[in-house]
Structures are given as C-alpha cells and as structure tokens.
Enzyme design. Structure first.
Site, PDB file in Angstrom:
ATOM      1  N   TYR A 207       0.847  -1.183   0.000  1.00  0.00           N
ATOM      2  CA  TYR A 207       0.000   0.000   0.000  1.00  0.00           C
ATOM      3  C   TYR A 207       0.889   1.242   0.000  1.00  0.00           C
ATOM      4  O   TYR A 207       1.335   1.726   1.048  1.00  0.00           O
ATOM      5  CB  TYR A 207      -0.923   0.028   1.217  1.00  0.00           C
TER       6      TYR A 207
ATOM      7  N   HIS B 149      -0.767 -12.331   1.272  1.00  0.00           N
ATOM      8  CA  HIS B 149      -1.506 -11.301   0.551  1.00  0.00           C
ATOM      9  C   HIS B 149      -1.980 -11.796  -0.817  1.00  0.00           C
ATOM     10  O   HIS B 149      -1.176 -12.218  -1.645  1.00  0.00           O
ATOM     11  CB  HIS B 149      -0.587 -10.085   0.369  1.00  0.00           C
TER      12      HIS B 149
END
Length: 312
Positions: free
Chosen positions: A56, A119
């Site tokens: 991110y 992830h």
C-alpha cells in the site's frame, strides 16, 4: 463501538476496523499528516483493528501507521501482509517473506504484528501457498513475529482451500459481501464453525457502491456498474447515500467479525463510525438489493486460474 473476538485467536477487535489502501493514492492523494490524523481519530473513537500492507504505497501506509501508533501500539490489533511489496507484484519466496516482514516491522515500529496475512493468495501457485507459504507463516507465529496467521484475496475458493488444508486463523477478503454480492455469507458461516474469523475489506466495493461511482480503472462488468448507478440514483431520490447504506449493510452481517473502512478522509471516517449504530431503512434496502437482482457478474477475475474458475 461494538467489539468481537477474531475466531479462536482470543484477539478482541472493534467491528469497524481501519484499512489503509487509500494511502496508495488510487482514489485521491492523501497527505501523510492527514493520514496520521485520521488514524488517530479512529483510535480515539474506539477502533482497535488496524490493517495495512507493504504494497500500500510501497511501504508508505505502514510508515503512516507506525507514526500514528507511537505510544499507542498496545491499544490495537495490528495486521499486515507478506507476498506483495509493490502494487500488483508478488513474491512468495521464503527469503522475501522473511525480509519483507522485517522491513514491515521496522516501518511499523514494533517487534511483532497481531495478524500476518499471505496477501492475495490467488496470485501464487496453490502448491506454493499451501506447501510453503502458510507453513512459514506458522513458523513465524511460533517465533513470536505474529500472534495469528491468515490469508487474503478476492476469490473465495482459494481462501476456502487454505482454511480447509492449512489451518489459518483469519480470512480477509474484499468486495465479496455487500449490496451487490452476498457470496461471502455461506463460506464465512462455515469458517466461523471451524474457529476461523472473517474480515471484510471494501464494503463499498472499491468505489462501486458510491454516489460518485467507481474510478475508471474499476474491473467490474458494465452490467454491474449500471446496476450500481441505478442504486445510487435510488438512494439520492430517498435523500440518503449509497456508500452509507453499503456500510450499514455490511456491519449488520452476523457472519463477519470486522469490516474495514478507508482511513484517508475524516468525513468518510465519521460517516462510517455513525453507521456502526445506525440500521438501514428496510424499504430502501430491499429496493437497492433489487437493483442487483438480475446481474450475473457480481465479481471479476483475479489471480491464477490454477485455483479454480476466475471470479469464483
């Protein structure tokens, strides 16, 4: 604020959690100082779950979380991820996972996280995720680097396989429970029976369920976007907001342990805090759900077809 316990982990979390994908700048540019202020505002309101990832903003989100949590680390259940370190680029090799986690811990200013996710596992090979990655995460849990381990992703089939075969503690998915798509309800019920928690990200489906509509890059099918526009117009006619309705709907789901809200905008955060205690108007809710009744394409392809049919 309402609270729940994440499956069998013993970790108590607020039903509304803070997500940090907005720090990537994919919806709007956020200043670091504003990000920190909004995170702290959420903590002051009783939010105790903070979710982030190294991809991110190429580490930016973790740095902002680390700044916000200085002196307050013990107040939160902190989650981050391994396997992706810049957006849409994946490396599930053991060495990269270990090195990536150490980098994350440094940015976060802590010696451990509370939940460590693999992830977007649909972007890894099944044999790698199940045979190498998740056993390594269990080892990192034994080493004290994390208190619980989990998997994240869009596709529900890979997540279910990980629950059945790898003994994870928490599942995180996004866009899979909302006004447009209730596919998550059945597997989440099964996962809870196994002692596995479910966290939902993006209850507004990456901007799909908003008055402004999704960004240009949004992967939803045109039919789904058209249904969302109809739902937004219906909400406008009733003097309400589609995003607020979507948040209230997700928070009311009894099968979810927590729902994440973006943390980039104080107005957005305050609206979603209000949704914790506000019930959806039944008549409008049924009408909005009806906008999506005939749409077959509730989600979109993601990851490696080796896991099963794209969009499962």
């Amino acid at each position: 604020m309402r609270y729940s316990t994440l499956g069998s982990t013993g970790l108590k979390v607020s039903r509304l959690g803070l997500g940090t994908t907005t720090f990537m700048g994919i919806f709007a540019r956020r200043s670091p100082d504003d990000c920190v202020r909004v995170l702290r505002r959420g903590l002051d309101a009783g939010i105790t779950l903070v979710d982030t990832a190294p991809s991110y903003g190429d580490g930016l989100a973790e740095e902002m979380v680390g700044r916000a949590l200085r002196g307050r680390r013990d107040e939160v259940v902190l989650a981050t991820k391994v396997g992706s370190y810049v957006p849409e680029t994946f490396d599930f090799s053991p060495g990269r996972i270990r090195a990536g986690l150490e980098d994350s811990l440094r940015r976060l200013g802590t010696d451990h996280v509370d939940v460590l996710f693999a992830h977007d596992i649909e972007y890894g090979r099944p044999e790698q995720i199940l045979g190498e990655v998740l056993p390594l995460l269990a080892t990192l849990r034994d080493e004290g680097k994390t208190r619980a381990v989990g998997v994240s992703g869009l596709l529900l089939e890979p997540l279910g396989t990980a629950v059945e075969q790898a003994g994870v503690d928490v599942v995180q998915t996004y866009c899979r429970y909302g006004l447009h798509d209730q596919s998550l309800a059945e597997p989440a019920t099964d996962w809870r029976a196994r002692g596995v928690a479910t966290i939902l990200g993006s209850p507004v489906a990456m901007g799909l369920l908003t008055q402004a509509g999704p960004p240009e890059w949004h992967p939803a099918h045109p039919a789904l976007k058209a249904a969302a526009r109809e739902a937004a117009a219906l909400c406008t006619a009733h003097g309400t907001d589609l995003a607020s309705l979507a948040m209230r709907y997700a928070l009311a789901c009894p099968h979810l342990d927590a729902v994440l809200t973006g943390a980039g905008d104080p107005v957005h955060l305050d609206r979603n805090l209000l949704a914790v205690e506000t019930a959806a108007e039944p008549g409008l809710l049924q009408a909005v759900l009806g906008c999506f009744a005939d749409v077959a394409e509730r989600t979109w392809p993601s990851g490696d077809v080796a896991w099963g049919a794209p969009g499962s």
